[in-house]
Each structure stands twice: as structure tokens, then as C-alpha cells.
Design an enzyme around this catalytic site. Sequence first.
Site, short mmCIF file in Angstrom:
data_model
loop_
_atom_site.label_atom_id
_atom_site.label_comp_id
_atom_site.label_asym_id
_atom_site.label_seq_id
_atom_site.Cartn_x
_atom_site.Cartn_y
_atom_site.Cartn_z
N THR A 101 -3.84 -2.10 -3.74
CA THR A 101 -5.63 -1.97 -2.95
C THR A 101 -4.60 -0.10 -2.63
O THR A 101 -4.00 0.76 -1.78
CB THR A 101 -5.16 -2.28 -2.25
OG1 THR A 101 -4.09 -3.36 -1.25
CG2 THR A 101 -6.57 -3.53 -1.78
N THR A 127 -3.04 -5.75 1.08
CA THR A 127 -3.48 -5.71 1.68
C THR A 127 -4.37 -4.80 2.59
O THR A 127 -5.30 -3.29 1.34
CB THR A 127 -2.43 -3.89 2.18
OG1 THR A 127 -1.21 -4.26 1.75
CG2 THR A 127 -2.04 -3.14 3.08
N CYS A 157 2.69 1.27 0.25
CA CYS A 157 2.65 0.57 0.59
C CYS A 157 2.30 1.66 2.41
O CYS A 157 0.96 2.41 2.83
CB CYS A 157 3.29 -0.49 1.67
SG CYS A 157 3.22 -2.30 0.39
#
Length: 434
Positions: A88, A123, A263
Site C-alpha cells: 500500500t 496497512t 512503512c
Amino acid sequence: MIEDFLKKRKSIAVVGLGYVGLPLAVELAKVFNIIGFDIKKQRIDELSKGIDSTGETSKKELKSLKIVFTNNPNKLLDASVIIIAVPTPIDEHKIPDLLPLKSASEIVGKYLRKGAVVVYESTVYPGVTEEICIPIVEKFSGMRCGRDFSVGYSPERINPGDKTHRLSNVIKVVSAQDKKTTDLLAGIYGAVVKAGIHKAPNIKTAEAAKVIENIQRDLNIALVNELAIIFNRMGLDTKAVLDAAATKWNFLPFQPGLVGGHCIGVDPYYLTFKAQSIGYHPEVILSGRRINDNMGKYIADHTIKQLINSGRPVKKSKILILGLTFKENIRDIRNTRVIDIYNELRGYGIDAYVYDSYVDKEEAYKEYGLALIQKPESKKPFDGIILAVKHSEFRRYPLGYLKKLCNGQPVLIDIKAFFDRDLAVKAGFHYWRL
């Protein structure tokens, strides 16, 4: 319900076999029948041969497990649980890019058996699973969620390159649209996660919990980055300050540096996007992001200053950058901020060269248009060196070796406080660290 999975009468599919999906498939395969699906044929071919280009799983481990690796979506029809673990990312405008997630949901919808459970690990911001993903699965399956299939969310906690905090020894958060599905997922994940299971009350809570894990870390790093900027202006050594402060029992040992990867440098934009869509402009989160996003330029600017202070001309100076990955001892170059330093230096007319033996050279060129050099000495002599990533390999490079790669009194920019300051100066470097 879980007995059918434990006795291998039912199968589990993992969609997306990257840094998250493959380790998950490997762990689950120690207990369950696993189908590993990825749209990339090359990825499936290499995994079928026991080769993991990410370096997260060994050939021995892959060969010892019975995982059906495939890029044929028809195999998903054999699965009673389908776990989606696709990336993502954000786009160039720092807006969440949900295309991989939407595409995976479409594929799963087309090949979903009635009564199956779809689980998302990617996520996202709170609401994506129920407001975006479920409607796509319903549309392409022709089935109704809650009646013909059910959905859960269990956020990934894979940390690439970390051999200590693995899937099995990190608490797993699970959630679903109903208690029955939550209990099933707790049983499935609990069979391989020995650290324990935390049942979130609902999917949105689990989505929110995941996204703030990395926001918290991002903000703490932003704080020490800002402190490093302040201390540098005051003529203080940031590492010395942090070492002294760390003697207090509740001090948090964060270090300054570049913040990239899939992340920490990405997830905050998912929550801020959602916050702005509901009418709230987040101040603290975006402030931290601005600081961390600008660190590459800050380091490049100080490299220029150190070149000038050492009496070297800036234009046509040659700089060796050691490391390209977003952190040490991994092959992952996604969203690496080392590229910011490289581009900034090139903008000043500096001949910058990057060496990183972990990185696939074709991938680096495809992703950033960057031609990695084969070995550090291939472009010597240099006017300066930037230690950007603290790969274990670089510990085998004594300061004397690095000095021989350069001419005169070269600049050494130590982003990670990797070297001893006094020894670097004694070796003949014009030394600066973040």
C-alpha cells in the site's frame, strides 16, 4: 471450524508474496495447506526453485515446505481463507495509492468460493477494508459479505531484515466483522504465532492500531532529527548528547537519520489523508513528516559545506555513497531516502557514486535510474565518502582502507555515527556526523 484447517481438509491462500506475504506463507505452511499466489510469474518461478530475492527466507526453508506457488488465480477457488498481503504505497503527491489493494480485491472476488473468509494484512487508514475493499469483492464475486463470505483484518508486523522479531514471536492483532470469524482467525494465526493473539473489537480499530505504530516511530525519529539540526548549530555532538541522556531509565533511544522504506515513511500519509477527508488538518504528524522528508537535503547541504571547509571545489568533486537500501542488511530500496542525497549532490554538479552489494543493480536502475558501481575502489580517487547505511559489510572497511580510496584530506560524512570520531580524524578525514 479450525479443525478442518489443522487436519488439512481446507486450505489457506496468501495473495502477494513479497516482504510480508512470503514469510507469512512460510510460517503458515508449517501447520496448514498453503497456496502462495502472486501475479508476477518471475516471482513464482524463483520461489518454485527455492529462491527468495528479498533475502527474507532461505532456500532450505522454502524447499522443506509444501507450498503451492502459483500465478494462476483459479487456484484461489481451492482456498477457504484468503489472506491479502499486497503493498500500500503512496503516489508522487503523497496520496495513498490503493491500486494494488483494489486489484487484489478484484482478483479474489472473481475466484472466491462461497463461505470463504477474506483477510487483509496491508496497512491502510481506518475504513478501507469495509468501505473500499468489501464492495469490490462483492461486485466481482456476485456475493454478499456477511451472508456468502466474511472479512477480517490482521495487520502485518513484518520487519524486513530483523532476525529477532519474527512473525512467530510478535503478538498478532486480529479482527473481523463478527465474533465467529474473529475466533477462526485467532485460531489460525495462533497456531503459528507463539507470542499470543490480541482480538481487536472491530476492523477499524485494528486498521487504526497498525497505522499509528509507524506514526509513533516516525515522530520520535523526527524529534531527534530536529534535535540534531539544533545541536549542530550549537556545535554539539548529537551522539554524545544522546548517550548522556540515555542514562536515564525512561529515555527512548531513538537515533537521527534518514526515514524511508515501505512503512515509516509512508504510513503516516494514510492517516493524514483520512483525517483531512473528514475535515481535520493534522499538525504534529505532518510536521514530523516534513522534518524527516527534508533530511536528505540537509545532509547533502552539509556535505557541500564540509567540502568547502576542507578547501575542495564543489563542482566536479567525487563523492562515494556507501549504501542505498532504506536500512541496514536488507535488499529493499523502496522509498529509500538515500536517493535524495544523491540527487541533491548531482544538482550541485558533484559526481556522486553509490555502492551497495545488497542491491540488485537492475532494480536500482529501473527504480531510480541509478547505475551502482561494482566495488568502492572502481571510481577512486574520491574527495569524500558518505556512510548512508550501516550494513555489516562496511564494518570490514577500516578507516585506512577508506582513506586510500580518496585523495588529500577527504570529507567523511557519517550519517549513522558508524565510526569513532577521534579515529576518523586521526586517519586524516575531515569528519562530520549527523
